[in-house]
Write a protein that holds these residues in place. Sequence first.
Motif, PDB file in Angstrom:
ATOM      1  N   ILE A 327       0.671  -1.205   0.024  1.00 33.99           N
ATOM      2  CA  ILE A 327       0.062  -0.125   0.164  1.00 33.99           C
ATOM      3  C   ILE A 327       0.708   1.115  -0.021  1.00 33.99           C
ATOM      4  CG2 ILE A 327      -1.656   1.263   1.256  1.00 33.99           C
ATOM      5  CD1 ILE A 327      -1.546  -2.360   1.777  1.00 33.99           C
ATOM      6  N   VAL A 328       0.416   2.167  -1.226  1.00 34.96           N
ATOM      7  CA  VAL A 328       1.410   3.415  -1.244  1.00 34.96           C
ATOM      8  C   VAL A 328       0.551   4.418  -0.982  1.00 34.96           C
ATOM      9  CG1 VAL A 328       3.264   2.036  -2.662  1.00 34.96           C
ATOM     10  CG2 VAL A 328       1.444   3.085  -3.414  1.00 34.96           C
ATOM     11  N   PRO A 329       1.241   5.593  -0.741  1.00 33.69           N
ATOM     12  CA  PRO A 329       0.185   6.864  -0.830  1.00 33.69           C
ATOM     13  C   PRO A 329      -0.135   7.039  -2.302  1.00 33.69           C
ATOM     14  CG  PRO A 329       2.192   7.278   0.277  1.00 33.69           C
ATOM     15  CD  PRO A 329       2.492   5.915  -0.398  1.00 33.69           C
ATOM     16  N   ASP A 330      -1.279   7.685  -2.471  1.00 35.46           N
ATOM     17  CA  ASP A 330      -2.109   8.095  -3.776  1.00 35.46           C
ATOM     18  C   ASP A 330      -0.902   8.735  -4.854  1.00 35.46           C
ATOM     19  OD1 ASP A 330      -4.035   6.811  -2.701  1.00 35.46           O
ATOM     20  OD2 ASP A 330      -5.410   8.726  -2.645  1.00 35.46           O
ATOM     21  N   ASP A 331      -0.027   9.561  -4.258  1.00 34.82           N
ATOM     22  CA  ASP A 331       0.676  10.089  -5.061  1.00 34.82           C
ATOM     23  C   ASP A 331       2.161   9.388  -5.633  1.00 34.82           C
ATOM     24  OD1 ASP A 331       1.785  10.495  -2.626  1.00 34.82           O
ATOM     25  OD2 ASP A 331       2.480  12.484  -2.769  1.00 34.82           O
ATOM     26  N   GLN A 332       2.202   8.437  -4.830  1.00 34.72           N
ATOM     27  CA  GLN A 332       3.287   7.448  -5.117  1.00 34.72           C
ATOM     28  C   GLN A 332       3.038   6.407  -6.107  1.00 34.72           C
ATOM     29  OE1 GLN A 332       6.590   7.948  -3.669  1.00 34.72           O
ATOM     30  NE2 GLN A 332       5.973   9.928  -3.469  1.00 34.72           N
ATOM     31  N   LEU A 333       1.738   5.975  -6.178  1.00 35.80           N
ATOM     32  CA  LEU A 333       1.471   4.806  -6.918  1.00 35.80           C
ATOM     33  C   LEU A 333       2.031   4.933  -8.482  1.00 35.80           C
ATOM     34  CD1 LEU A 333      -0.541   2.483  -7.030  1.00 35.80           C
ATOM     35  CD2 LEU A 333      -2.190   3.779  -8.272  1.00 35.80           C
ATOM     36  N   SER A 334       2.166   5.753  -9.198  1.00 37.15           N
ATOM     37  CA  SER A 334       2.672   5.620 -10.511  1.00 37.15           C
ATOM     38  C   SER A 334       4.231   5.332 -10.563  1.00 37.15           C
ATOM     39  CB  SER A 334       2.307   7.085 -11.235  1.00 37.15           C
ATOM     40  OG  SER A 334       2.895   8.252 -10.567  1.00 37.15           O
TER      41      SER A 334
END
Length: 536
Positions: A327-334
Amino acid sequence: MSKEIVDAVKALEQEKGISADKLMDALEDALLSAYKKTPGAAKYARVDLDHETGDFRVFELILPPELEEKLLAEAAEAQEEPEIDPETGEMREPEDPELDPEMIAPYEDQITTRDVTPDDFGRIAAQTAKQVVLQRIREAERQMMYDEYQDRVGELITGIIQQSDKRYTLVQLRERVEALLPKSEQVYNERYDHGMRVKAVITDVSDSTKGPAIVVSRRSPELIKSLFELEVPEIADRLVEIVGVAREPGYRSKIAVVSHADGVDPVGACVGPRGSRVRMVVSELRGEKIDIIPYNEEPARFVAKALSPARVREVIVDDEERQATVIVPDDQLSLAIGRDGQNARLAARLTGWRVDIKSETEFASEETDVEYEGEETFDGRCMAVLSNGRRCPNAAIPSSTYCGLPQHQALSRFDTSQVAILGDLPDAEVAILADPDADQGQVDEIVARAAANFVEEAEEVAAEESVVDEIVDEAIAEEEAEEAVEDPVEAELAEEAADEAATEAEEGTNGTAESASADGATEDAGEPVAEEAEQA
Protein backbone atom coordinates in the motif's frame (compact mmCIF):
# COMPACT_ATOMS: atom_id res chain seq x y z
CA MET A 1 67.44 -34.32 -40.76
CA SER A 2 69.56 -31.39 -39.72
CA LYS A 3 69.99 -29.44 -36.55
CA GLU A 4 67.96 -26.63 -38.15
CA ILE A 5 64.77 -28.63 -37.60
CA VAL A 6 65.48 -28.90 -33.88
CA ASP A 7 66.12 -25.16 -33.68
CA ALA A 8 62.86 -24.47 -35.54
CA VAL A 9 60.94 -26.69 -33.13
CA LYS A 10 62.39 -24.85 -30.13
CA ALA A 11 61.49 -21.51 -31.71
CA LEU A 12 57.91 -22.73 -32.18
CA GLU A 13 57.87 -23.80 -28.55
CA GLN A 14 58.71 -20.28 -27.41
CA GLU A 15 56.39 -18.57 -29.90
CA LYS A 16 53.31 -20.79 -29.61
CA GLY A 17 53.78 -22.07 -26.09
CA ILE A 18 53.67 -25.70 -27.31
CA SER A 19 56.15 -28.12 -25.77
CA ALA A 20 59.00 -29.30 -27.99
CA ASP A 21 58.29 -32.96 -27.16
CA LYS A 22 54.76 -32.61 -28.59
CA LEU A 23 56.14 -31.13 -31.76
CA MET A 24 58.75 -33.87 -32.05
CA ASP A 25 56.08 -36.55 -31.61
CA ALA A 26 54.04 -34.83 -34.32
CA LEU A 27 57.15 -34.85 -36.54
CA GLU A 28 57.59 -38.58 -35.95
CA ASP A 29 53.99 -39.21 -37.10
CA ALA A 30 54.56 -36.96 -40.09
CA LEU A 31 57.70 -38.88 -41.11
CA LEU A 32 55.93 -42.23 -40.72
CA SER A 33 53.03 -40.99 -42.83
CA ALA A 34 55.44 -39.74 -45.47
CA TYR A 35 57.33 -43.06 -45.48
CA LYS A 36 54.14 -45.08 -46.06
CA LYS A 37 53.49 -43.03 -49.21
CA THR A 38 56.84 -43.97 -50.71
CA PRO A 39 56.91 -46.88 -53.19
CA GLY A 40 57.79 -50.26 -51.71
CA ALA A 41 57.15 -49.10 -48.12
CA ALA A 42 56.94 -51.78 -45.43
CA LYS A 43 53.49 -52.80 -44.18
CA TYR A 44 54.38 -52.16 -40.53
CA ALA A 45 56.98 -49.59 -39.65
CA ARG A 46 58.20 -47.36 -36.84
CA VAL A 47 60.12 -44.06 -36.82
CA ASP A 48 62.63 -43.30 -34.06
CA LEU A 49 63.51 -39.60 -33.84
CA ASP A 50 66.27 -38.20 -31.65
CA HIS A 51 64.84 -35.07 -29.99
CA GLU A 52 68.29 -33.58 -29.42
CA THR A 53 70.02 -34.05 -32.74
CA GLY A 54 67.04 -34.41 -35.07
CA ASP A 55 68.34 -37.68 -36.56
CA PHE A 56 65.74 -40.31 -37.37
CA ARG A 57 65.60 -43.92 -38.50
CA VAL A 58 62.76 -45.96 -40.01
CA PHE A 59 62.41 -49.59 -38.91
CA GLU A 60 60.26 -52.26 -40.49
CA LEU A 61 58.31 -54.37 -38.00
CA ILE A 62 58.23 -58.08 -38.84
CA LEU A 63 55.38 -59.76 -36.96
CA PRO A 64 54.97 -63.53 -36.55
CA PRO A 65 51.99 -64.80 -38.65
CA GLU A 66 50.00 -66.00 -35.63
CA LEU A 67 50.51 -62.68 -33.81
CA GLU A 68 49.47 -60.72 -36.89
CA GLU A 69 46.27 -62.79 -37.24
CA LYS A 70 45.44 -62.30 -33.60
CA LEU A 71 45.92 -58.54 -33.75
CA LEU A 72 43.95 -58.22 -36.99
CA ALA A 73 41.06 -60.14 -35.45
CA GLU A 74 41.05 -57.80 -32.46
CA ALA A 75 41.13 -54.77 -34.75
CA ALA A 76 38.22 -56.13 -36.81
CA GLU A 77 36.10 -56.61 -33.66
CA ALA A 78 36.83 -53.05 -32.57
CA GLN A 79 35.65 -51.63 -35.90
CA GLU A 80 32.23 -49.93 -36.03
CA GLU A 81 29.26 -51.62 -37.69
CA PRO A 82 28.71 -51.05 -41.42
CA GLU A 83 26.91 -47.82 -42.27
CA ILE A 84 24.63 -46.79 -45.13
CA ASP A 85 26.05 -44.30 -47.61
CA PRO A 86 23.67 -41.28 -47.57
CA GLU A 87 24.43 -40.48 -51.24
CA THR A 88 23.94 -43.92 -52.80
CA GLY A 89 21.83 -45.57 -50.13
CA GLU A 90 24.03 -48.66 -50.27
CA MET A 91 25.73 -50.40 -47.40
CA ARG A 92 29.32 -49.30 -46.93
CA GLU A 93 31.84 -52.09 -46.85
CA PRO A 94 34.07 -51.89 -43.78
CA GLU A 95 37.66 -51.04 -44.56
CA ASP A 96 40.45 -53.52 -43.95
CA PRO A 97 41.55 -53.26 -40.35
CA GLU A 98 44.90 -51.66 -39.67
CA LEU A 99 47.15 -52.31 -36.75
CA ASP A 100 47.74 -49.28 -34.64
CA PRO A 101 51.29 -48.84 -33.26
CA GLU A 102 49.80 -48.85 -29.77
CA MET A 103 48.45 -52.37 -30.35
CA ILE A 104 51.84 -53.60 -31.52
CA ALA A 105 53.88 -51.96 -28.73
CA PRO A 106 53.13 -54.61 -25.99
CA TYR A 107 54.55 -57.38 -28.24
CA GLU A 108 57.91 -55.77 -29.02
CA ASP A 109 59.76 -58.77 -27.60
CA GLN A 110 58.15 -61.01 -30.26
CA ILE A 111 58.76 -58.60 -33.12
CA THR A 112 61.95 -58.31 -35.14
CA THR A 113 62.96 -55.05 -36.79
CA ARG A 114 64.95 -54.05 -39.85
CA ASP A 115 66.32 -50.63 -40.80
CA VAL A 116 64.57 -49.45 -43.96
CA THR A 117 65.39 -45.71 -43.80
CA PRO A 118 65.08 -44.24 -47.32
CA ASP A 119 67.97 -42.28 -48.69
CA ASP A 120 65.70 -39.42 -49.83
CA PHE A 121 62.05 -38.85 -49.04
CA GLY A 122 61.55 -36.47 -51.93
CA ARG A 123 59.35 -33.42 -52.39
CA ILE A 124 55.99 -35.15 -51.77
CA ALA A 125 57.21 -36.73 -48.55
CA ALA A 126 58.50 -33.39 -47.26
CA GLN A 127 55.19 -31.67 -48.12
CA THR A 128 53.26 -34.36 -46.27
CA ALA A 129 55.43 -33.97 -43.21
CA LYS A 130 54.94 -30.19 -43.28
CA GLN A 131 51.13 -30.48 -43.45
CA VAL A 132 51.04 -32.95 -40.56
CA VAL A 133 53.23 -30.73 -38.39
CA LEU A 134 51.12 -27.63 -39.12
CA GLN A 135 47.92 -29.52 -38.39
CA ARG A 136 49.30 -30.74 -35.06
CA ILE A 137 50.33 -27.20 -34.18
CA ARG A 138 46.82 -25.88 -34.89
CA GLU A 139 45.26 -28.67 -32.85
CA ALA A 140 47.61 -27.95 -29.95
CA GLU A 141 46.78 -24.23 -30.09
CA ARG A 142 43.03 -24.92 -30.08
CA GLN A 143 43.36 -27.29 -27.14
CA MET A 144 45.45 -24.79 -25.18
CA MET A 145 42.93 -22.03 -25.88
CA TYR A 146 40.02 -24.25 -24.82
CA ASP A 147 41.81 -25.28 -21.61
CA GLU A 148 42.50 -21.63 -20.85
CA TYR A 149 38.93 -20.34 -21.23
CA GLN A 150 36.71 -23.29 -20.27
CA ASP A 151 37.11 -22.48 -16.55
CA ARG A 152 36.57 -18.74 -17.03
CA VAL A 153 32.79 -18.80 -17.60
CA GLY A 154 31.24 -15.88 -15.73
CA GLU A 155 34.50 -13.91 -15.73
CA LEU A 156 34.71 -10.28 -16.86
CA ILE A 157 36.91 -9.72 -19.91
CA THR A 158 37.95 -6.66 -21.93
CA GLY A 159 38.21 -6.84 -25.69
CA ILE A 160 38.41 -4.73 -28.83
CA ILE A 161 35.60 -4.72 -31.39
CA GLN A 162 36.89 -6.17 -34.68
CA GLN A 163 33.76 -6.62 -36.75
CA SER A 164 30.07 -5.91 -36.27
CA ASP A 165 27.02 -6.70 -38.40
CA LYS A 166 23.34 -7.57 -37.98
CA ARG A 167 24.05 -11.12 -36.79
CA TYR A 168 26.96 -10.86 -34.37
CA THR A 169 29.98 -8.87 -33.25
CA LEU A 170 33.53 -10.20 -33.04
CA VAL A 171 35.57 -9.14 -30.01
CA GLN A 172 39.31 -9.72 -29.96
CA LEU A 173 40.45 -10.84 -26.51
CA ARG A 174 44.14 -11.19 -27.39
CA GLU A 175 46.23 -12.12 -30.39
CA ARG A 176 44.52 -14.83 -32.44
CA VAL A 177 41.77 -15.23 -29.83
CA GLU A 178 38.32 -13.88 -30.70
CA ALA A 179 35.01 -14.05 -28.88
CA LEU A 180 31.50 -13.92 -30.30
CA LEU A 181 28.96 -11.35 -29.07
CA PRO A 182 25.61 -12.55 -30.54
CA LYS A 183 22.73 -10.20 -31.24
CA SER A 184 20.73 -11.83 -28.44
CA GLU A 185 23.43 -10.81 -25.93
CA GLN A 186 23.71 -7.19 -27.07
CA VAL A 187 21.96 -4.20 -25.47
CA TYR A 188 19.49 -2.51 -27.78
CA ASN A 189 20.81 1.07 -27.40
CA GLU A 190 24.55 0.31 -27.59
CA ARG A 191 26.73 0.78 -30.64
CA TYR A 192 29.76 -1.40 -31.28
CA ASP A 193 32.18 0.50 -33.49
CA HIS A 194 35.41 -0.94 -34.86
CA GLY A 195 38.35 -0.50 -32.49
CA MET A 196 36.17 0.33 -29.46
CA ARG A 197 37.06 -1.28 -26.12
CA VAL A 198 34.23 -3.13 -24.44
CA LYS A 199 33.75 -5.16 -21.25
CA ALA A 200 31.65 -8.31 -21.30
CA VAL A 201 31.10 -11.55 -19.40
CA ILE A 202 31.99 -14.99 -20.77
CA THR A 203 28.82 -17.09 -20.87
CA ASP A 204 29.86 -20.19 -22.82
CA VAL A 205 32.99 -21.94 -24.13
CA SER A 206 32.54 -24.88 -26.49
CA ASP A 207 35.04 -26.95 -28.46
CA SER A 208 34.61 -27.46 -32.19
CA THR A 209 36.63 -28.52 -35.24
CA LYS A 210 37.30 -24.89 -36.11
CA GLY A 211 38.52 -24.10 -32.62
CA PRO A 212 36.93 -23.18 -29.32
CA ALA A 213 33.89 -20.89 -29.60
CA ILE A 214 33.86 -18.26 -26.84
CA VAL A 215 30.50 -16.51 -26.36
CA VAL A 216 30.34 -13.26 -24.36
CA SER A 217 27.37 -11.20 -23.16
CA ARG A 218 26.54 -7.58 -22.36
CA ARG A 219 23.06 -8.43 -21.03
CA SER A 220 23.97 -10.88 -18.29
CA PRO A 221 23.31 -9.83 -14.64
CA GLU A 222 26.80 -11.18 -13.89
CA LEU A 223 28.17 -8.17 -15.77
CA ILE A 224 26.89 -5.81 -13.06
CA LYS A 225 28.31 -8.02 -10.30
CA SER A 226 31.72 -8.12 -11.97
CA LEU A 227 31.77 -4.36 -12.61
CA PHE A 228 30.94 -3.59 -8.97
CA GLU A 229 33.58 -6.05 -7.81
CA LEU A 230 36.06 -4.21 -10.03
CA GLU A 231 35.10 -0.77 -8.65
CA VAL A 232 34.29 -1.53 -4.98
CA PRO A 233 37.17 -2.91 -2.86
CA GLU A 234 34.74 -4.03 -0.12
CA ILE A 235 33.06 -6.41 -2.58
CA ALA A 236 36.41 -7.72 -3.84
CA ASP A 237 37.45 -8.35 -0.20
CA ARG A 238 34.10 -10.09 0.54
CA LEU A 239 33.16 -7.52 3.21
CA VAL A 240 30.08 -6.63 1.14
CA GLU A 241 28.16 -9.15 -0.94
CA ILE A 242 25.73 -8.69 -3.81
CA VAL A 243 22.99 -11.21 -2.97
CA GLY A 244 20.68 -10.48 -5.89
CA VAL A 245 20.51 -8.69 -9.24
CA ALA A 246 17.42 -7.85 -11.31
CA ARG A 247 18.14 -6.21 -14.64
CA GLU A 248 16.40 -4.90 -17.71
CA PRO A 249 19.41 -4.15 -19.94
CA GLY A 250 19.61 -0.60 -21.16
CA TYR A 251 16.87 0.68 -18.84
CA ARG A 252 17.27 0.00 -15.11
CA SER A 253 18.78 -2.51 -12.69
CA LYS A 254 18.31 -3.23 -9.00
CA ILE A 255 20.92 -4.92 -6.82
CA ALA A 256 20.55 -6.12 -3.22
CA VAL A 257 23.66 -5.83 -1.05
CA VAL A 258 24.48 -7.00 2.46
CA SER A 259 27.43 -6.29 4.74
CA HIS A 260 29.38 -9.04 6.53
CA ALA A 261 31.48 -6.63 8.61
CA ASP A 262 30.42 -4.37 11.47
CA GLY A 263 30.55 -0.69 10.67
CA VAL A 264 30.49 -1.16 6.88
CA ASP A 265 27.50 0.38 5.11
CA PRO A 266 26.84 -1.80 2.04
CA VAL A 267 24.93 0.87 0.13
CA GLY A 268 27.45 3.59 0.91
CA ALA A 269 30.34 1.34 -0.11
CA CYS A 270 28.76 0.68 -3.51
CA VAL A 271 27.84 4.32 -4.09
CA GLY A 272 31.30 5.60 -3.15
CA PRO A 273 32.44 9.14 -2.32
CA ARG A 274 30.01 11.51 -4.05
CA GLY A 275 28.73 8.58 -6.10
CA SER A 276 32.05 8.02 -7.87
CA ARG A 277 31.94 4.21 -7.80
CA VAL A 278 28.40 3.71 -9.02
CA ARG A 279 28.96 6.43 -11.61
CA MET A 280 31.81 4.41 -13.15
CA VAL A 281 29.54 1.35 -13.44
CA VAL A 282 26.73 3.42 -14.96
CA SER A 283 29.19 4.89 -17.46
CA GLU A 284 30.35 1.43 -18.53
CA LEU A 285 26.69 0.38 -18.96
CA ARG A 286 26.05 3.42 -21.21
CA GLY A 287 23.81 5.30 -18.74
CA GLU A 288 21.73 2.40 -17.39
CA LYS A 289 20.13 3.42 -14.05
CA ILE A 290 21.05 1.35 -10.99
CA ASP A 291 19.13 1.15 -7.68
CA ILE A 292 21.16 -0.19 -4.74
CA ILE A 293 18.92 -1.86 -2.13
CA PRO A 294 19.98 -3.00 1.36
CA TYR A 295 19.08 -6.67 1.78
CA ASN A 296 16.75 -7.56 4.65
CA GLU A 297 15.78 -11.04 5.80
CA GLU A 298 12.30 -9.79 6.70
CA PRO A 299 10.26 -10.04 3.46
CA ALA A 300 8.01 -7.04 4.16
CA ARG A 301 10.92 -4.65 4.70
CA PHE A 302 12.85 -6.09 1.76
CA VAL A 303 9.89 -5.65 -0.61
CA ALA A 304 9.35 -2.09 0.65
CA LYS A 305 13.00 -1.21 0.01
CA ALA A 306 13.00 -2.93 -3.38
CA LEU A 307 10.29 -0.55 -4.62
CA SER A 308 12.66 2.39 -4.14
CA PRO A 309 12.51 5.29 -4.98
CA ALA A 310 8.80 5.10 -4.14
CA ARG A 311 7.69 5.54 -0.52
CA VAL A 312 5.73 2.61 0.90
CA ARG A 313 3.11 2.98 3.61
CA GLU A 314 2.39 -0.67 4.43
CA VAL A 315 3.22 -4.21 3.23
CA ILE A 316 0.95 -7.22 3.81
CA VAL A 317 2.78 -10.53 3.33
CA ASP A 318 1.31 -13.94 2.46
CA ASP A 319 4.03 -16.50 3.26
CA GLU A 320 2.26 -19.48 1.71
CA GLU A 321 1.62 -17.85 -1.66
CA ARG A 322 4.81 -15.74 -1.45
CA GLN A 323 2.77 -12.70 -2.36
CA ALA A 324 3.15 -9.18 -0.96
CA THR A 325 0.41 -6.54 -1.11
CA VAL A 326 2.00 -3.10 -0.98
CA ILE A 327 0.00 0.00 0.00
CA VAL A 328 1.49 3.29 -1.12
CA PRO A 329 0.27 6.92 -0.88
CA ASP A 330 -1.91 8.00 -3.80
CA ASP A 331 0.78 10.31 -5.17
CA GLN A 332 3.38 7.49 -5.10
CA LEU A 333 1.38 4.87 -7.03
CA SER A 334 2.73 5.68 -10.51
CA LEU A 335 6.29 5.93 -9.16
CA ALA A 336 6.01 2.55 -7.40
CA ILE A 337 4.70 0.82 -10.53
CA GLY A 338 7.14 2.56 -12.85
CA ARG A 339 7.00 3.03 -16.60
CA ASP A 340 5.20 0.04 -18.12
CA GLY A 341 5.39 -1.66 -14.69
CA GLN A 342 9.19 -1.74 -14.79
CA ASN A 343 9.82 -0.80 -11.14
CA ALA A 344 7.34 -3.37 -9.80
CA ARG A 345 8.67 -6.03 -12.18
CA LEU A 346 12.27 -5.53 -11.10
CA ALA A 347 11.27 -5.54 -7.41
CA ALA A 348 9.48 -8.88 -7.90
CA ARG A 349 12.52 -10.41 -9.62
CA LEU A 350 14.89 -9.11 -6.97
CA THR A 351 12.87 -10.34 -3.97
CA GLY A 352 11.36 -13.48 -5.50
CA TRP A 353 7.88 -12.42 -4.30
CA ARG A 354 4.81 -11.53 -6.32
CA VAL A 355 4.13 -7.86 -5.70
CA ASP A 356 0.64 -6.31 -5.85
CA ILE A 357 0.72 -2.51 -5.50
CA LYS A 358 -2.36 -0.56 -4.39
CA SER A 359 -2.97 3.06 -3.48
CA GLU A 360 -4.37 3.98 -0.07
CA THR A 361 -7.69 5.02 -1.60
CA GLU A 362 -8.03 1.78 -3.54
CA PHE A 363 -7.09 -0.33 -0.54
CA ALA A 364 -9.52 1.54 1.72
CA SER A 365 -12.37 1.00 -0.74
CA GLU A 366 -11.66 -2.73 -0.81
CA GLU A 367 -11.51 -3.02 2.95
CA THR A 368 -14.95 -3.86 4.32
CA ASP A 369 -16.25 -1.80 7.21
CA VAL A 370 -16.14 -4.71 9.60
CA GLU A 371 -15.96 -4.06 13.31
CA TYR A 372 -13.06 -6.24 14.34
CA GLU A 373 -14.74 -7.26 17.58
CA GLY A 374 -16.89 -10.15 18.66
CA GLU A 375 -17.32 -13.22 16.49
CA GLU A 376 -16.18 -13.07 12.89
CA THR A 377 -14.49 -15.37 10.40
CA PHE A 378 -10.78 -15.71 11.11
CA ASP A 379 -8.71 -15.46 7.90
CA GLY A 380 -5.24 -16.19 9.34
CA ARG A 381 -4.30 -12.54 9.65
CA CYS A 382 -3.69 -10.85 12.99
CA MET A 383 -6.97 -9.49 14.41
CA ALA A 384 -5.39 -6.52 16.22
CA VAL A 385 -6.73 -3.12 15.16
CA LEU A 386 -4.07 -0.42 15.17
CA SER A 387 -4.49 3.19 16.27
CA ASN A 388 -5.14 4.26 12.65
CA GLY A 389 -8.17 1.98 12.49
CA ARG A 390 -6.62 -0.72 10.29
CA ARG A 391 -5.82 -4.32 11.00
CA CYS A 392 -2.30 -5.48 11.69
CA PRO A 393 -0.74 -6.71 8.40
CA ASN A 394 1.16 -9.61 10.05
CA ALA A 395 0.07 -13.22 9.96
CA ALA A 396 -1.27 -14.77 13.15
CA ILE A 397 0.86 -17.35 14.91
CA PRO A 398 -0.44 -20.92 15.26
CA SER A 399 -3.17 -21.51 17.86
CA SER A 400 -3.80 -17.75 18.15
CA THR A 401 -5.70 -15.02 16.35
CA TYR A 402 -2.88 -12.52 16.89
CA CYS A 403 0.69 -12.18 15.65
CA GLY A 404 3.77 -12.66 17.81
CA LEU A 405 3.98 -9.06 19.11
CA PRO A 406 3.44 -8.99 22.90
CA GLN A 407 1.07 -5.99 22.61
CA HIS A 408 -1.11 -7.94 20.20
CA GLN A 409 -0.97 -11.20 22.17
CA ALA A 410 -2.10 -9.23 25.26
CA LEU A 411 -5.38 -8.37 23.47
CA SER A 412 -6.55 -11.96 23.96
CA ARG A 413 -7.36 -10.93 27.58
CA PHE A 414 -9.88 -8.31 26.46
CA ASP A 415 -13.24 -8.31 24.70
CA THR A 416 -11.95 -5.91 22.07
CA SER A 417 -9.19 -6.08 19.45
CA GLN A 418 -8.35 -2.39 19.72
CA VAL A 419 -4.65 -1.90 20.55
CA ALA A 420 -5.61 1.45 22.09
CA ILE A 421 -7.07 -0.37 25.11
CA LEU A 422 -3.54 -1.09 26.33
CA GLY A 423 -2.93 2.64 26.63
CA ASP A 424 0.38 3.37 28.37
CA LEU A 425 0.75 0.04 30.15
CA PRO A 426 4.39 -0.74 31.05
CA ASP A 427 6.16 -3.41 29.03
CA ALA A 428 6.30 -5.66 32.09
CA GLU A 429 2.50 -5.63 32.46
CA VAL A 430 2.04 -6.19 28.72
CA ALA A 431 4.37 -9.22 29.00
CA ILE A 432 2.19 -10.57 31.86
CA LEU A 433 -0.95 -10.25 29.71
CA ALA A 434 0.79 -11.93 26.76
CA ASP A 435 1.91 -14.88 28.94
CA PRO A 436 -0.79 -17.62 28.96
CA ASP A 437 0.64 -19.07 32.21
CA ALA A 438 0.62 -15.75 34.11
CA ASP A 439 -1.03 -15.41 37.55
CA GLN A 440 -4.76 -14.88 37.03
CA GLY A 441 -5.03 -12.39 39.87
CA GLN A 442 -2.40 -10.11 38.35
CA VAL A 443 -4.03 -10.47 34.94
CA ASP A 444 -7.50 -9.50 36.26
CA GLU A 445 -6.08 -6.46 38.03
CA ILE A 446 -4.24 -5.20 34.93
CA VAL A 447 -7.21 -5.90 32.68
CA ALA A 448 -9.59 -4.01 34.97
CA ARG A 449 -7.28 -1.01 35.19
CA ALA A 450 -6.67 -0.94 31.43
CA ALA A 451 -10.42 -1.20 30.67
CA ALA A 452 -11.25 1.61 33.15
CA ASN A 453 -8.59 3.85 31.63
CA PHE A 454 -9.88 3.06 28.16
CA VAL A 455 -13.46 4.00 29.12
CA GLU A 456 -12.26 7.16 30.90
CA GLU A 457 -10.28 8.25 27.88
CA ALA A 458 -13.28 7.56 25.63
CA GLU A 459 -15.47 9.73 27.86
CA GLU A 460 -12.91 12.52 27.85
CA VAL A 461 -12.76 12.37 24.07
CA ALA A 462 -16.57 12.49 23.90
CA ALA A 463 -16.64 15.48 26.27
CA GLU A 464 -14.03 17.27 24.21
CA GLU A 465 -16.06 16.61 21.08
CA SER A 466 -19.18 18.00 22.81
CA VAL A 467 -17.37 21.17 23.78
CA VAL A 468 -16.12 21.52 20.25
CA ASP A 469 -19.67 21.09 18.92
CA GLU A 470 -20.96 23.83 21.27
CA ILE A 471 -18.22 26.21 20.20
CA VAL A 472 -19.01 25.53 16.56
CA ASP A 473 -22.77 26.12 17.13
CA GLU A 474 -22.09 29.43 18.90
CA ALA A 475 -19.81 30.52 16.13
CA ILE A 476 -22.47 29.72 13.53
CA ALA A 477 -25.15 31.65 15.50
CA GLU A 478 -22.92 34.69 15.83
CA GLU A 479 -22.14 34.59 12.16
CA GLU A 480 -25.83 34.48 11.28
CA ALA A 481 -26.54 37.40 13.63
CA GLU A 482 -23.77 39.43 12.07
CA GLU A 483 -25.19 38.74 8.64
CA ALA A 484 -28.68 39.88 9.84
CA VAL A 485 -27.48 43.33 11.01
CA GLU A 486 -25.27 44.03 8.08
CA ASP A 487 -28.00 46.34 6.54
CA PRO A 488 -29.91 48.25 9.36
CA VAL A 489 -32.36 49.94 6.92
CA GLU A 490 -33.63 46.65 5.59
CA ALA A 491 -33.86 45.25 9.12
CA GLU A 492 -36.01 48.31 10.25
CA LEU A 493 -38.34 48.00 7.26
CA ALA A 494 -38.78 44.32 7.95
CA GLU A 495 -39.65 45.03 11.58
CA GLU A 496 -42.26 47.74 10.62
CA ALA A 497 -43.82 45.41 8.07
CA ALA A 498 -44.17 42.74 10.71
CA ASP A 499 -45.86 45.14 13.16
CA GLU A 500 -48.35 46.38 10.53
CA ALA A 501 -49.18 42.81 9.55
CA ALA A 502 -49.97 42.03 13.19
CA THR A 503 -52.24 45.13 13.48
CA GLU A 504 -54.13 44.18 10.36
CA ALA A 505 -54.74 40.76 11.73
CA GLU A 506 -56.28 42.17 14.93
CA GLU A 507 -58.55 44.59 13.09
CA GLY A 508 -59.73 41.92 10.71
CA THR A 509 -61.30 39.94 13.55
CA ASN A 510 -63.94 42.68 14.34
CA GLY A 511 -66.05 41.95 11.17
CA THR A 512 -67.47 45.58 10.98
CA ALA A 513 -67.92 47.58 7.82
CA GLU A 514 -65.59 50.27 9.15
CA SER A 515 -62.90 47.81 9.67
CA ALA A 516 -63.59 46.44 6.23
CA SER A 517 -63.22 49.87 4.64
CA ALA A 518 -60.25 50.54 6.88
CA ASP A 519 -58.89 47.23 5.80
CA GLY A 520 -59.25 48.34 2.22
CA ALA A 521 -57.44 51.60 2.92
CA THR A 522 -54.85 49.83 4.92
CA GLU A 523 -54.49 47.29 2.22
CA ASP A 524 -53.89 50.03 -0.32
CA ALA A 525 -51.41 51.72 1.93
CA GLY A 526 -49.86 48.48 3.10
CA GLU A 527 -49.02 46.93 -0.24
CA PRO A 528 -45.78 48.82 -0.73
CA VAL A 529 -44.81 48.15 2.87
CA ALA A 530 -45.48 44.46 2.43
CA GLU A 531 -43.45 44.48 -0.72
CA GLU A 532 -40.59 46.21 1.09
CA ALA A 533 -40.86 43.70 3.93
CA GLU A 534 -40.86 40.88 1.46
CA GLN A 535 -37.80 42.36 -0.25
CA ALA A 536 -36.11 42.68 3.13
